[in-house]
Every structure is written in C-alpha cells, then in structure tokens.
Design an enzyme around this catalytic site. Structure first.
Site, PDB file in Angstrom:
ATOM      1  N   SER A 194      59.990-110.599   6.080  1.00  0.00           N
ATOM      2  CA  SER A 194      58.643-110.206   5.664  1.00  0.00           C
ATOM      3  C   SER A 194      58.270-110.929   4.387  1.00  0.00           C
ATOM      4  O   SER A 194      59.133-111.361   3.615  1.00  0.00           O
ATOM      5  CB  SER A 194      58.597-108.692   5.418  1.00  0.00           C
ATOM      6  OG  SER A 194      57.393-108.302   4.792  1.00  0.00           O
ATOM      7  N   TYR A 207      61.843-100.815   1.710  1.00  0.00           N
ATOM      8  CA  TYR A 207      61.574-101.739   2.817  1.00  0.00           C
ATOM      9  C   TYR A 207      61.711-103.189   2.355  1.00  0.00           C
ATOM     10  O   TYR A 207      62.358-104.015   3.017  1.00  0.00           O
ATOM     11  CB  TYR A 207      60.173-101.461   3.345  1.00  0.00           C
ATOM     12  CG  TYR A 207      59.684-102.407   4.417  1.00  0.00           C
ATOM     13  CD1 TYR A 207      60.032-102.210   5.751  1.00  0.00           C
ATOM     14  CD2 TYR A 207      58.833-103.467   4.109  1.00  0.00           C
ATOM     15  CE1 TYR A 207      59.560-103.056   6.745  1.00  0.00           C
ATOM     16  CE2 TYR A 207      58.348-104.312   5.088  1.00  0.00           C
ATOM     17  CZ  TYR A 207      58.724-104.109   6.404  1.00  0.00           C
ATOM     18  OH  TYR A 207      58.249-104.952   7.384  1.00  0.00           O
TER      19      TYR A 207
END
Length: 300
Positions: A194, A207
């Site tokens: 990401s 995350y």
C-alpha cells in the site's frame, strides 16, 4: 461515471472515473459488501479485455470476493487462468459474483471460505488449490484488514492490532510457506502492499505498519526463492474504492476519499489495479523480482 471502453482505450486519467460517493458519506457494516456501497466499483466487468497472457495458469487470490481481489480474479480469468479465491464466510454473496465472472470467462473457479488468521486455514487454501489444479502458478496475497482510528495509537486496541497483524502478515507468511514447495520455476508470488507503507496515516498506524512489513518481506522472500526460479513482487495501491473503505472509515472520510490523497484528485477503481497484477504474474515480467509497483495516482 465515465470509464474506458477497455483498458487499452486512451483517456485523460483524471477524468476516466468520477469521485466515488461524493455527497454520499455513507458507512456500511464491516467486512463490507459490494451491494451495500453507495457507488458500485468497477472491477473490469465491462472494461477489461484479456489477451491470453495467462493461458493455462492456475492462480490463488486471497480476498477474492470483492474489490481488488475480484478485479484480479476477473482479469486473470479473462487472460486464461483458472482461479481459486479465499474469503470470509460472511462474504459468500460477493464471492459468488466473482465466481460467476470467472466462469463467464470460460475458466474454472474454486472457492475456499474461512478466516486466514488461522494457519490451518491457510494450509487448506493451498492444499485445495493443489488438489483442484494439480499445481499453483501464481499466489496473490491480497486479503487484508483495516479499521481507521482517528485518535491514532491511543484508540488502537491490542485486539485490533492483533487482528491486523494476523490477517495482513501472518496469513501471508503461512500461505507463502505452504505454497513454495508446490511452485515450479516460472511461478510468481504477488503481495499487496500500500501507499501506507511509504506515507503512513496516523489513523491507520497498525495497518500501515503491516504494509511496510509486506514490502520488506517481499524483498527478502524474493532473494530466498529466486534460486528455485520463483519471482516475488508487490503491488502498492493508493486510494482504491472498495467495500473496505465505507466499512472502516468515518462518513466524512468516505465522502472525500481519494480526493486529497492523490494528485489525480480521485480514488482508483479496482479495475485500474488489475493490469499490474497481470503483468507481474505473466512472463512479460520475467526479469523483475523483489520489486514494488506503485499504483497510486501519483502519490509517493
């Protein structure tokens, strides 16, 4: 919402898609179902055209029920691959839509519901793929969990931290460990990282931590298994409109999602991510391993 006729049609990338959910700051219950979203994502249903780049391949895609996972499964199938998808049991309805798309492309679809936070479930996914297909050519580790906490570290519970790490890191490790003995030279592993690995948001601290670890794991595993002829790479998406967004973010964040995070001024659609996975799975990327392809709309 304007979109390309297919992924080869030239368009202004800023205007290829509109801003999803603008004026509709709606949240939905986790884990999020596509049918509940205020604006349905494009997975490539009408826009992805295959060219036989993965003809005869056998692929495993985790988190294949919706979002990026569905777009990847659809693209792989239209490129000629049979696909096994794993997903949570409560995502069965979305999973069956992915199955339909794969079968409509003339390929075999296999489903394995279950929670990848359990090592035994990860082994079941790989064992089922080998039993159904006889081998695995591509493993896509895409399943992930996030839950935004606007208060940052003060609001991230140990329970949440544990769930994020188990889903995003432990499962990837277990799946790779189980799959490697079945991967032949020329096979590929693709891990979903990401933009959060490089530009972490405080509200997604846990995350983002896992996504940074995925980049490091990808590079280390690539060095470990290239001697077996296996390539390992990662795709790092920027903001992408998937069920995870309205299911894990406050309504005001959902309404403006992608508008400020990307220089393009919009979130990506899942269909825009799929070509990167196809490229890394195919022999076209034969000299690429240990790399991260950023699909971020210009974010760094």
């Amino acid at each position: 919402m304007p979109m390309a006729e297919d992924q080869y049609g030239r368009q202004d990338p800023r205007k290829q898609y509109g801003q999803p959910a603008e004026g509709e700051g709606v949240t939905i219950e986790h884990p999020g179902r596509t049918g509940e979203m205020p604006d349905r994502p494009d997975h490539g249903e009408e826009s992805y055209r295959g060219c036989g780049r993965l003809e005869g391949y056998k692929a495993v895609v985790t988190g294949g029920d919706s979002g990026i996972g569905r777009a990847v499964a659809l693209a792989f199938a239209r490129e000629g691959a049979d696909v096994l998808i794993s997903y949570l049991p409560e995502e069965e309805q979305d999973a069956q839509e992915t199955v339909r798309l794969v079968r409509d492309a003339g390929r075999t679809a296999v489903t394995v519901p279950g929670d990848l936070r359990e090592e035994a479930q990860c082994r079941r996914v790989i064992d089922r793929a080998v039993a159904e297909f006889g081998r695995i050519d591509v493993l896509v580790n895409n399943a992930a969990y996030q839950m935004m906490q606007p208060g940052g570290i003060a609001d991230i519970t140990t329970e949440q931290f544990d769930r994020v790490l188990k889903t995003n890191l432990y499962a990837m490790f277990w799946l790779c460990k189980a799959a490697v003995p079945h991967l032949r030279p020329g096979s590929a592993i693709i891990n979903t990282s990401s933009i959060q690995a490089f530009d972490p948001s405080p509200g997604l601290l846990d995350y983002a931590t896992t996504k940074g670890a995925i980049v490091n794991f990808t590079k280390g595993l690539a060095a470990d298994v290239i001697g077996k002829g296996i390539r390992v790479n990662s795709v790092a998406p920027g903001p992408v409109w998937t069920p995870l967004i309205p299911a894990t973010m406050p309504a005001e964040k959902v309404e403006s999602f992608g508008k400020e995070e990307s220089p393009m001024g919009r979130a990506a659609q899942p269909a825009e991510l799929a070509p990167a996975y196809v490229f890394l799975a195919s022999q076209e990327s034969s000299y690429i391993t240990g790399e991260v392809i950023k699909v971020t709309g210009g974010s760094r």
